[in-house]
Design a protein around this motif. Sequence first.
Motif, mmCIF file in Angstrom:
data_model
loop_
_atom_site.group_PDB
_atom_site.id
_atom_site.type_symbol
_atom_site.label_atom_id
_atom_site.label_comp_id
_atom_site.label_asym_id
_atom_site.label_seq_id
_atom_site.Cartn_x
_atom_site.Cartn_y
_atom_site.Cartn_z
ATOM 1 N N PRO A 129 0.829 -1.211 0.000
ATOM 2 C CA PRO A 129 0.000 0.000 0.000
ATOM 3 C C PRO A 129 0.862 1.259 0.000
ATOM 4 C CG PRO A 129 -0.042 -1.058 2.149
ATOM 5 C CD PRO A 129 0.683 -1.992 1.230
ATOM 6 N N LEU A 130 0.457 2.243 -0.794
ATOM 7 C CA LEU A 130 1.234 3.486 -0.904
ATOM 8 C C LEU A 130 0.644 4.572 -0.015
ATOM 9 C CD1 LEU A 130 1.708 3.668 -4.760
ATOM 10 C CD2 LEU A 130 3.442 3.146 -3.053
ATOM 11 N N GLY A 131 1.509 5.474 0.409
ATOM 12 C CA GLY A 131 1.028 6.628 1.159
ATOM 13 C C GLY A 131 0.670 7.741 0.197
ATOM 14 N N ASN A 132 0.081 8.788 0.743
ATOM 15 C CA ASN A 132 -0.323 9.902 -0.107
ATOM 16 C C ASN A 132 0.225 11.197 0.495
ATOM 17 O OD1 ASN A 132 -1.550 11.258 -2.106
ATOM 18 N ND2 ASN A 132 -3.606 11.171 -1.194
ATOM 19 N N GLY A 133 1.523 11.166 0.787
ATOM 20 C CA GLY A 133 2.162 12.357 1.338
ATOM 21 C C GLY A 133 1.883 12.582 2.822
ATOM 22 N N GLU A 134 1.195 11.630 3.500
ATOM 23 C CA GLU A 134 0.897 11.831 4.919
ATOM 24 C C GLU A 134 2.190 11.981 5.708
ATOM 25 O OE1 GLU A 134 -0.225 9.292 3.117
ATOM 26 O OE2 GLU A 134 -2.375 8.973 3.439
ATOM 27 N N LEU A 135 2.149 12.831 6.725
ATOM 28 C CA LEU A 135 3.353 13.075 7.520
ATOM 29 C C LEU A 135 3.405 12.088 8.691
ATOM 30 C CD1 LEU A 135 5.823 14.843 7.996
ATOM 31 C CD2 LEU A 135 4.399 16.397 9.312
ATOM 32 N N ILE A 136 4.500 11.335 8.772
ATOM 33 C CA ILE A 136 4.652 10.327 9.821
ATOM 34 C C ILE A 136 5.833 10.738 10.706
ATOM 35 C CG2 ILE A 136 4.913 7.842 10.293
ATOM 36 C CD1 ILE A 136 2.567 8.475 8.405
ATOM 37 N N LEU A 137 5.609 10.738 11.992
ATOM 38 C CA LEU A 137 6.704 11.058 12.926
ATOM 39 C C LEU A 137 7.286 9.739 13.437
ATOM 40 C CD1 LEU A 137 8.389 12.895 14.757
ATOM 41 C CD2 LEU A 137 6.465 13.021 16.318
ATOM 42 N N VAL A 138 8.562 9.493 13.127
ATOM 43 C CA VAL A 138 9.215 8.242 13.520
ATOM 44 C C VAL A 138 10.131 8.527 14.715
ATOM 45 C CG1 VAL A 138 10.811 6.437 12.783
ATOM 46 C CG2 VAL A 138 9.163 7.363 11.172
ATOM 47 N N VAL A 139 9.880 7.850 15.840
ATOM 48 C CA VAL A 139 10.672 8.103 17.043
ATOM 49 C C VAL A 139 11.440 6.830 17.403
ATOM 50 C CG1 VAL A 139 10.579 9.055 19.369
ATOM 51 C CG2 VAL A 139 8.667 9.427 17.809
ATOM 52 N N LYS B 55 5.276 -5.282 6.515
ATOM 53 C CA LYS B 55 4.491 -5.242 7.755
ATOM 54 C C LYS B 55 4.256 -3.780 8.158
ATOM 55 C CE LYS B 55 2.891 -7.261 11.502
ATOM 56 N NZ LYS B 55 1.526 -7.605 11.388
ATOM 57 N N LEU B 56 5.308 -2.994 8.042
ATOM 58 C CA LEU B 56 5.222 -1.582 8.436
ATOM 59 C C LEU B 56 4.183 -0.853 7.586
ATOM 60 C CD1 LEU B 56 6.357 0.996 9.828
ATOM 61 C CD2 LEU B 56 8.069 1.075 8.039
ATOM 62 N N LEU B 57 4.283 -1.054 6.246
ATOM 63 C CA LEU B 57 3.404 -0.310 5.342
ATOM 64 C C LEU B 57 1.953 -0.754 5.497
ATOM 65 C CD1 LEU B 57 5.819 -0.335 2.315
ATOM 66 C CD2 LEU B 57 5.093 1.683 3.578
ATOM 67 N N LYS B 58 1.761 -2.065 5.695
ATOM 68 C CA LYS B 58 0.386 -2.554 5.844
ATOM 69 C C LYS B 58 -0.207 -2.046 7.153
ATOM 70 C CE LYS B 58 0.263 -6.366 2.676
ATOM 71 N NZ LYS B 58 0.546 -7.775 2.453
ATOM 72 N N THR B 59 0.620 -2.064 8.217
ATOM 73 C CA THR B 59 0.127 -1.590 9.511
ATOM 74 C C THR B 59 -0.250 -0.117 9.404
ATOM 75 O OG1 THR B 59 1.696 -3.096 10.531
ATOM 76 C CG2 THR B 59 0.722 -1.447 11.962
ATOM 77 N N LEU B 60 0.620 0.632 8.742
ATOM 78 C CA LEU B 60 0.386 2.063 8.608
ATOM 79 C C LEU B 60 -0.902 2.326 7.826
ATOM 80 C CD1 LEU B 60 1.755 4.586 9.477
ATOM 81 C CD2 LEU B 60 3.153 4.533 7.442
ATOM 82 N N ALA B 61 -1.066 1.563 6.717
ATOM 83 C CA ALA B 61 -2.270 1.739 5.899
ATOM 84 C C ALA B 61 -3.514 1.409 6.725
ATOM 85 C CB ALA B 61 -2.185 0.862 4.661
ATOM 86 N N ASP B 62 -3.428 0.342 7.547
ATOM 87 C CA ASP B 62 -4.569 -0.039 8.399
ATOM 88 C C ASP B 62 -4.917 1.088 9.352
ATOM 89 O OD1 ASP B 62 -4.770 -2.423 7.242
ATOM 90 O OD2 ASP B 62 -3.817 -3.585 8.855
#
Length: 638
Positions: free
Chosen positions: A514-524, A627-634
């Motif tokens: 799954p692709l993102g659409n420019g959403e801003l993600i804060l990675v800590v 896993k990361l991208l699918k989780t994020l999309a969910d």
Amino acid sequence: MTAIDPRSLDRELERSQKELADIKFALDESAIVAITDQRGIINYVNDKFCEISKYSRDELLGQDHRIINSGYHSKEFIRNLWTTIASGKVWRGEIRNRAKDATYYWVDTTIVPFLNSEGKPYQYIAIRSDITERKRAEEQIKEQAALLDQAQDAILVRDLDQNILFWNKGAEKIYGWSSEEVLGKNAGELLFKDRSAQFDAARFAITQDGEWNGEMHQVRRDGREIIVESRWTLVRDENGQPKSILIINTDVTEKKRMESQFLRAQRMESIGTLAGGIAHDLNNVLSPILMAIDMLQLRVTDENSKKWFEVMRSNAERGGSMVRQVLSFARGVEGERVALQPKHLVKEIVKILRETLPKSIEINFQIPNDLWIISADATQIHQVLMNLCVNARDAMPEGGSIAIKAENVFVDENYARMHIEAKPGRFVVITVSDTGPGMTVEVQSRIFEPFFTTKEMTKGTGLGLSTALTIVKSHGGFINVYSELHRGSQFSVYLPALDMPGTIDSAAAQTDLPLGNGELILVVDDEESIREITRGTLETFGYTVLTASDGTEALALYADKKNEIAVVLTDMVMPFMDGPATIRALQRMNPKVRIIAASGLGTVHRAGEGTLEGVSVFLNKPYTAEKLLKTLADVLHG
Ligand code: FAD
């Protein structure tokens, strides 16, 4: 407006001149004095004022104090001075002024307004003392403290009663407490679980020799134990009397862990060589026995003796197979490699388990039809899986369930960076899980050591898992263990898949993600490599990324970009401000914040219990890009 009686003005003037005379008399000789009218025009200066400002009296009289203004203070500062004195109140403060020769000096200043009968100031007296030296020293200390804050090490100063007097930024990072939280606290109580002999020895040495160097076990704010290399120096006052102790601590926990891993690996290697040697000799002992039995069986005719020979043969053969097991562990395994479909292997294991395990143990399995092909020695992989299943059985004497699951997994750079032995590529993963009592972290850290066993002396050799690991490694794979007390254990065997037509190409597999659409993600995350690989992955797949290396940085970024940040992906175990604390603080800023909590073995549940409501999802480390991208999309799309 009431007319002012000129006689009352005279009286006021007389009174104020008397008061002034009294003040001037009362002041000490070092006082720097100036008097101005209500507009601030100087009409009196004493000698000290001229001396420090380097202006003559003539140059000063009739001027505003602007003449010595250094431009250092803000307009707000000057405005506050004026509004205070203009309202008839005394103003106190420290001012930096500029002398005629362009040098600067600091004065501690008190400005007292003289009020007329209507309560309005009609003149001001400024009484100052020279504090240039003190300010210089303070600035020097500030500069030194700023330098000390640059250091990675924890630098702290304690008085002789152990109370903390200084705590730099390095100490904040290493221990997790901020300077405000620890100043004045007892270092012995704060940093040690229980006062060790080591600590007492250090205290003794410091009083004797004035210094001490050594290693110490301490605790952080989050309860984690750390090892520091510590250097203590006794600081004396100007009379040579002990005043405080300067301590510089370097966190060597990680270095020690690597050292002990290295030592353990070396120990395993030497035990392996030793066991290999003995096994080799034993083989030489067993071979003639077996051959002699064959010879003797030909000669002996009575049935009873034949039976005894049979017992001897089967035992010597068992001894031989035990020796082979030790040898396969010791040498690594040189078995035969063929392309095989692990589905058949797993099914065979399930069949054996169903026939041999007690009915109190339920067996489940899950094997997809399109499992990739591996290149392996079937007998050896069989042995690995059997070892894991036997351990699972032994862990559940009262019954429970064993689940065997096989799946195709693409291990990416993401995952590989989080698991020391993993390499990127396609793997068939066979996971054996049980519902037994689980293992402590200490047990988990030793299970692959040869001869380490928690089983009774007669029940386990301690070679099962170490042999399994040797076999899996020799196949180019690795094992991932996940276990939690009272929740069971899970061993995942990763075996590299063969590149065969029909197996899914990893790149092709990735394009389905799954692709993102420019959403801003804060990675800590406190580990830079994880931050960077996660950023790379997310950016490749259409997201915008902000990264923070700890909780406080994350909060600052979130406060600034709260409305733009779509999801926060945070590690749970971080120094300074850990995951749960960060999550709670983020939720205070925005109760609807979407959070993915990522964590290594077991820590998600432990850290999360009862404290992490509102976390959208937990992500087990190591995780793949998929896993990361699918989780994020969910999380983003419900
Ligand atoms: P400005 O930009 O001139 O003023 C900043 C703000 O201060 C203005 O916006 C205004 O709100 C207020 N303000 C300024 N002047 C006045 C005024 N005359 N009346 C009412 N409000 C005003 N300054 C020093 O730098 N060093 C000193 O040691 C010092 N000692 C002083 C002692 C006394 C007894 C008095 C009365 C004043 C003293 N001052 C001193 C203040 C000084 O008179 C000037 O106001 C100041 O130096 C101007 O600074 P500025 O140019 O940064 O501020």
